[in-house]
Design a protein around this motif. Structure first.
Motif, mmCIF file in Angstrom:
data_model
loop_
_atom_site.group_PDB
_atom_site.id
_atom_site.type_symbol
_atom_site.label_atom_id
_atom_site.label_comp_id
_atom_site.label_asym_id
_atom_site.label_seq_id
_atom_site.Cartn_x
_atom_site.Cartn_y
_atom_site.Cartn_z
ATOM 1 N N VAL A 1 0.691 -1.160 -0.046
ATOM 2 C CA VAL A 1 -0.002 -0.087 0.048
ATOM 3 C C VAL A 1 0.707 1.257 0.120
ATOM 4 C CG1 VAL A 1 -1.874 1.253 1.083
ATOM 5 C CG2 VAL A 1 -1.669 -1.353 1.569
ATOM 6 N N THR A 2 0.849 2.161 -1.060
ATOM 7 C CA THR A 2 1.512 3.253 -1.263
ATOM 8 C C THR A 2 0.694 4.490 -1.013
ATOM 9 O OG1 THR A 2 1.068 3.713 -3.584
ATOM 10 C CG2 THR A 2 2.860 2.058 -2.651
ATOM 11 N N ASP A 3 1.313 6.035 -1.005
ATOM 12 C CA ASP A 3 0.517 6.990 -1.016
ATOM 13 C C ASP A 3 -0.352 7.203 -2.525
ATOM 14 O OD1 ASP A 3 2.603 7.410 -2.820
ATOM 15 O OD2 ASP A 3 2.565 9.527 -2.416
ATOM 16 N N ARG A 4 -0.192 6.380 -3.513
ATOM 17 C CA ARG A 4 -0.898 6.408 -4.641
ATOM 18 C C ARG A 4 -1.793 5.252 -4.691
ATOM 19 N NH1 ARG A 4 3.947 7.965 -8.898
ATOM 20 N NH2 ARG A 4 4.270 10.028 -7.899
ATOM 21 N N GLY A 5 -2.149 4.563 -3.509
ATOM 22 C CA GLY A 5 -2.984 3.346 -3.695
ATOM 23 C C GLY A 5 -2.426 1.802 -3.465
ATOM 24 N N PRO A 6 -3.056 0.998 -3.511
ATOM 25 C CA PRO A 6 -2.475 -0.268 -3.394
ATOM 26 C C PRO A 6 -2.036 -1.018 -4.549
ATOM 27 C CG PRO A 6 -5.028 -0.562 -3.493
ATOM 28 C CD PRO A 6 -4.655 0.794 -3.429
ATOM 29 N N PHE A 7 -0.827 -1.779 -4.313
ATOM 30 C CA PHE A 7 -0.331 -2.390 -5.795
ATOM 31 C C PHE A 7 0.190 -3.896 -5.237
ATOM 32 C CE2 PHE A 7 0.437 1.979 -6.418
ATOM 33 C CZ PHE A 7 0.516 2.286 -7.770
ATOM 34 N N SER A 8 -0.086 -4.762 -6.169
ATOM 35 C CA SER A 8 0.614 -6.133 -6.002
ATOM 36 C C SER A 8 1.938 -5.978 -5.892
ATOM 37 C CB SER A 8 0.132 -6.942 -7.515
ATOM 38 O OG SER A 8 1.079 -7.962 -7.148
ATOM 39 N N PRO A 9 2.648 -6.807 -5.334
ATOM 40 C CA PRO A 9 4.018 -6.682 -4.979
ATOM 41 C C PRO A 9 4.597 -6.946 -6.324
ATOM 42 C CG PRO A 9 3.263 -8.779 -3.974
ATOM 43 C CD PRO A 9 1.957 -8.007 -4.486
ATOM 44 N N HIS A 10 4.050 -7.513 -7.369
ATOM 45 C CA HIS A 10 4.713 -8.023 -8.615
ATOM 46 C C HIS A 10 4.359 -6.788 -9.733
ATOM 47 C CE1 HIS A 10 5.441 -11.768 -6.934
ATOM 48 N NE2 HIS A 10 4.060 -11.947 -6.577
ATOM 49 N N GLN A 11 3.858 -5.724 -9.367
ATOM 50 C CA GLN A 11 3.435 -4.483 -10.178
ATOM 51 C C GLN A 11 3.979 -3.378 -9.583
ATOM 52 O OE1 GLN A 11 -0.730 -5.774 -10.640
ATOM 53 N NE2 GLN A 11 -0.344 -6.572 -12.658
ATOM 54 N N LEU A 12 5.070 -3.420 -9.091
ATOM 55 C CA LEU A 12 5.253 -1.870 -8.296
ATOM 56 C C LEU A 12 5.954 -0.851 -9.395
ATOM 57 C CD1 LEU A 12 6.859 -3.420 -5.107
ATOM 58 C CD2 LEU A 12 4.746 -2.042 -5.457
ATOM 59 N N ALA A 13 6.241 -1.467 -10.569
ATOM 60 C CA ALA A 13 6.578 -0.594 -11.493
ATOM 61 C C ALA A 13 5.449 0.400 -11.941
ATOM 62 C CB ALA A 13 7.232 -1.114 -12.671
ATOM 63 N N ASP A 14 4.201 0.029 -11.849
ATOM 64 C CA ASP A 14 3.238 0.924 -12.106
ATOM 65 C C ASP A 14 3.019 2.293 -11.199
ATOM 66 O OD1 ASP A 14 2.520 -0.979 -13.817
ATOM 67 O OD2 ASP A 14 0.743 -2.028 -12.785
ATOM 68 N N TYR A 15 3.633 2.025 -9.991
ATOM 69 C CA TYR A 15 3.701 3.179 -9.074
ATOM 70 C C TYR A 15 4.350 4.320 -9.764
ATOM 71 C CZ TYR A 15 4.636 6.222 -5.074
ATOM 72 O OH TYR A 15 4.584 7.397 -4.620
ATOM 73 N N TYR A 16 5.232 4.304 -10.640
ATOM 74 C CA TYR A 16 6.109 5.386 -11.100
ATOM 75 C C TYR A 16 5.550 5.627 -12.348
ATOM 76 C CZ TYR A 16 9.217 4.945 -7.313
ATOM 77 O OH TYR A 16 9.649 5.139 -5.789
ATOM 78 N N ARG A 17 4.701 4.992 -13.021
ATOM 79 C CA ARG A 17 3.796 5.459 -14.247
ATOM 80 C C ARG A 17 2.945 6.362 -14.335
ATOM 81 N NH1 ARG A 17 4.011 -0.640 -15.435
ATOM 82 N NH2 ARG A 17 5.703 -0.742 -16.767
ATOM 83 N N GLU A 18 2.537 6.669 -12.995
ATOM 84 C CA GLU A 18 1.494 7.676 -12.498
ATOM 85 C C GLU A 18 2.305 9.103 -12.479
ATOM 86 O OE1 GLU A 18 -1.434 7.283 -10.898
ATOM 87 O OE2 GLU A 18 -1.511 5.226 -10.699
ATOM 88 N N ALA A 19 1.717 10.189 -12.547
ATOM 89 C CA ALA A 19 2.437 11.386 -12.638
ATOM 90 C C ALA A 19 3.169 11.534 -11.286
ATOM 91 C CB ALA A 19 1.577 12.579 -12.504
ATOM 92 N N PRO A 20 4.525 12.286 -11.353
ATOM 93 C CA PRO A 20 5.494 12.015 -10.244
ATOM 94 C C PRO A 20 4.952 12.924 -9.288
ATOM 95 C CG PRO A 20 6.371 13.158 -12.201
ATOM 96 C CD PRO A 20 5.232 12.533 -12.461
#
Length: 326
Positions: free
Chosen positions: A307-326
């Motif tokens: 769980v991040t400040d941008r929402g929940p992610f699968s541990p296998h898809q964390l690269a998606d976190y940085y596809r959001e606007a920085p």
């Protein structure tokens, strides 16, 4: 009501005041640090921990700017860089210290004197606000994953993440089970005290009871903070997290690890240095050797959600976190 541990590091006119977590809650003692070195020593000596070192580093860098105010620009920057390196080296596993130093230097560009102090102070205040706002978002996203009337097992002291989770889940009637978290008992002293202070149903268990409690069917989720999460989904957190995560997986209990963001500087767990503390902090008797890795690493197969400040992610898809606007 804001619990005392949510504001446990304070800048003053003559130093930094740090609430001594080693004796809390039995005593509320503030340790005065008049220099960067004293702040660094307080972090190393566990006067503060979890996010405490982040805030201590922010305000410690302001002390460094005050000390460097009389120097010319190159010498002042060298003094700040040295102070930042000293603070960042105090606890190697968590990368918050490095982020705190970066925040304080973000507006430094050749200033001297009072302008230098003002620039570092502005960076520190921005770093403080950013950490708190991201923690609030993290709390909201984690609360969304928990059912009403849930019992949550947690480990160690998740600090502002936990405080914000409780605030965000105020209408969910959550109950918490806290491990002792040896050898410093952060769970029994810090987590349990803060939850009780906030009016939350709170139970303390010994560290050896975690698997049995998870097997009972009464726990809806294991929720902890993470000192660092690698880009391939490994969760680095207080020693003991791994065992709880494995037990949770065995008994079908989801494990949600809270972190503001996965660390792009740590593609894998190999890039995360694990701090080993003096074994005498575990046991200090002649003829007996103590062993104390302060953190362990939970592989992604035992992690349900990061769980991040941008929402929940699968541990296998964390690269998606940085596809959001920085």
């Amino acid at each position: 009501m804001t619990p005392i541990l949510a504001d446990s590091v304070r800048l003053t006119d003559d130093g930094v005041e740090i609430l001594d977590r080693r004796v809390f809650p039995e005593r509320r003692v503030w340790v005065h640090c008049a220099s960067v070195e004293e702040v660094a020593k307080a972090i190393e000596d566990m006067v503060t921990q979890s996010s405490g070192p982040y805030f201590a580093a922010l305000w410690g860098m302001v002390l460094a700017a005050r000390e460097a105010a009389g120097l010319d620009a190159p010498a002042a920057r060298a003094r700040l860089d040295a102070a930042g390196a000293r603070l960042a080296a105090t606890r190697r596993t968590n990368n918050h210290l490095r982020k705190a130093v970066t925040a304080t230097l973000s507006q430094v560009d050749g200033q001297t004197g009072g302008e230098l102090v003002a620039a570092v102070l502005a960076g520190a205040r921005a770093g403080d606000e950013r950490y708190r706002s991201r923690s609030a978002a993290l709390g909201r996203h984690t609360a969304d994953l928990l059912p009403d009337n849930a019992t949550v097992l947690t480990h160690c002291w998740a600090d502002l993440y936990l405080v914000e989770l409780v605030l965000a889940a105020a209408d969910k009637n959550l109950a918490f089970v806290c491990t002792e978290t040896r050898p410093y008992l952060q769970g029994a002293r810090l987590t349990a005290e803060t939850l009780a202070e906030m009016g939350v149903d709170t139970t303390v268990i010994t560290d050896g009871m975690g698997a049995a409690v998870l097997s009972s069917g009464e726990v809806a989720a294991l929720v902890t903070a993470a000192d660092r999460v690698t880009m391939d989904g490994h969760v680095v957190n207080k020693i003991g997290t791994l065992g709880l995560a494995v037990a949770a997986s065995a008994f079908g209990v989801p494990f949600h690890a809270m972190v503001q963001a996965p660390d792009r500087l740590a593609p894998t767990a190999a890039e995360v240095p694990i701090e080993y503390r003096d074994g005498t902090e575990v046991v200090n008797r002649p003829g007996i050797r103590g062993h104390y890795p302060a953190f362990d690493i939970t592989p992604p197969r035992f992690v349900t959600t990061v769980v991040t400040d941008r929402g929940p992610f699968s541990p296998h898809q964390l690269a998606d976190y940085y596809r959001e606007a920085p």
